[in-house]
Write a protein that holds these residues in place. Sequence first.
Motif, PDB file in Angstrom:
ATOM      1  N   SER A 162       0.836  -1.197   0.000  1.00 40.80           N
ATOM      2  CA  SER A 162       0.000   0.000   0.000  1.00 40.80           C
ATOM      3  C   SER A 162       0.873   1.251   0.000  1.00 40.80           C
ATOM      4  O   SER A 162       1.973   1.262   0.576  1.00 40.80           O
ATOM      5  N   PHE A 163       0.367   2.306  -0.648  1.00 40.24           N
ATOM      6  CA  PHE A 163       1.101   3.559  -0.769  1.00 40.24           C
ATOM      7  C   PHE A 163       0.122   4.725  -0.669  1.00 40.24           C
ATOM      8  O   PHE A 163      -1.074   4.575  -0.955  1.00 40.24           O
ATOM      9  N   PRO A 164       0.614   5.908  -0.297  1.00 41.36           N
ATOM     10  CA  PRO A 164      -0.253   7.090  -0.301  1.00 41.36           C
ATOM     11  C   PRO A 164      -0.883   7.312  -1.671  1.00 41.36           C
ATOM     12  O   PRO A 164      -0.239   7.077  -2.707  1.00 41.36           O
ATOM     13  N   GLU A 209      -0.226  -3.726   7.397  1.00 40.37           N
ATOM     14  CA  GLU A 209      -0.653  -2.490   8.040  1.00 40.37           C
ATOM     15  C   GLU A 209      -0.945  -1.491   6.925  1.00 40.37           C
ATOM     16  O   GLU A 209      -0.084  -1.222   6.092  1.00 40.37           O
ATOM     17  N   ILE A 210      -2.163  -0.962   6.911  1.00 40.68           N
ATOM     18  CA  ILE A 210      -2.556  -0.035   5.849  1.00 40.68           C
ATOM     19  C   ILE A 210      -3.040   1.256   6.503  1.00 40.68           C
ATOM     20  O   ILE A 210      -4.199   1.364   6.920  1.00 40.68           O
ATOM     21  N   ASP A 212      -4.374   5.096   7.181  1.00 35.45           N
ATOM     22  CA  ASP A 212      -5.376   5.933   6.520  1.00 35.45           C
ATOM     23  C   ASP A 212      -4.720   6.725   5.388  1.00 35.45           C
ATOM     24  O   ASP A 212      -3.604   7.252   5.540  1.00 35.45           O
ATOM     25  N   GLY A 213      -5.404   6.817   4.275  1.00 36.11           N
ATOM     26  CA  GLY A 213      -4.902   7.572   3.138  1.00 36.11           C
ATOM     27  C   GLY A 213      -4.053   6.766   2.182  1.00 36.11           C
ATOM     28  O   GLY A 213      -3.645   7.281   1.139  1.00 36.11           O
ATOM     29  N   GLU A 214      -3.766   5.514   2.538  1.00 32.32           N
ATOM     30  CA  GLU A 214      -2.995   4.680   1.631  1.00 32.32           C
ATOM     31  C   GLU A 214      -3.921   3.776   0.816  1.00 32.32           C
ATOM     32  O   GLU A 214      -4.996   3.372   1.270  1.00 32.32           O
ATOM     33  N   VAL A 215      -3.458   3.446  -0.378  1.00 27.63           N
ATOM     34  CA  VAL A 215      -4.241   2.664  -1.325  1.00 27.63           C
ATOM     35  C   VAL A 215      -3.561   1.315  -1.524  1.00 27.63           C
ATOM     36  O   VAL A 215      -2.362   1.259  -1.828  1.00 27.63           O
ATOM     37  N   PRO A 216      -4.286   0.202  -1.370  1.00 26.55           N
ATOM     38  CA  PRO A 216      -3.678  -1.102  -1.656  1.00 26.55           C
ATOM     39  C   PRO A 216      -3.455  -1.281  -3.148  1.00 26.55           C
ATOM     40  O   PRO A 216      -4.324  -0.953  -3.965  1.00 26.55           O
ATOM     41  N   MET A 217      -2.282  -1.790  -3.504  1.00 23.25           N
ATOM     42  CA  MET A 217      -1.916  -2.051  -4.889  1.00 23.25           C
ATOM     43  C   MET A 217      -1.521  -3.519  -4.985  1.00 23.25           C
ATOM     44  O   MET A 217      -0.784  -4.027  -4.134  1.00 23.25           O
TER      45      MET A 217
END
Length: 256
Positions: A162-164, A209-210, A212-217
């Motif tokens: 996951s990334f912003p 751990e993800i 808030d504000g991060e998007v799973p890719m």
Amino acid sequence: MITSPAQLRDEIRAANWTGPTAGMLRGYQQANFVAVPEAHAFDFLLFCVRNPQVCPVIAVTAHGDPWVNLDSGTADVRTDIPRYRVWKSGELVEEPVEVSKYWTGDMVGFLLGCSHTFEGPLADAGYTVRQHASPAPPVYITNRQTVSAGKIHGPLAVSMRSFPAGQVAGIVKLTARYPTGHGSPIHIGDPAGLGITDLLTPDFGPTPEIPDGEVPMFWACGVTPQLVLPRLGMHTLITHYPGHMFVFDNKPVPEH
């Protein structure tokens, strides 16, 4: 400190390193491993050709030959991977640190590109690849099907990072330049689009751990052969243990 792939393979062969290779030797080409009897080798090669994002082929051994040629010499696919999985007649029988006793004269080995390869370039570009409970990413079995080849068919596995949200476009562009790292993600955002109901319960690897504000890719994953091949019931099937890869001597040159 391990500073080169050749040194790492020496340590693996001596059973001094049996842990994951994820996060090690940043930027070097890492590879998943599959070995099948020759009777299944053509169909598996065809499966790789039909599913290139899942199984990008880097090297194939000669019939019965466990050696591969590298920049620093040769490597033995029976001993130079930290940990393996072995199936007999479709049943998982052992997860050893070397597989010489299982290698038969009709085996053909495949080294297939792995997403750990692009983690170094991501870090060099300023993106943070979060490490969870282990350096390997969580892996999920999806509801997407691979393209069949002969009797080889089954579900696609994916790895997740996951990334912003503001970094997603740049990460897609960068990873697309590394086809031997599975290339760009196959899905971004809502995991339900892949039939994943709970991101906190992966099928393999650590609990993510993800923030808030991060998007799973999600990227195609080399664990996929471990889902589709055992059902064939071949006399012997050997793969890497998830997260425990073969490491080549080269750093892949990104495609433009």
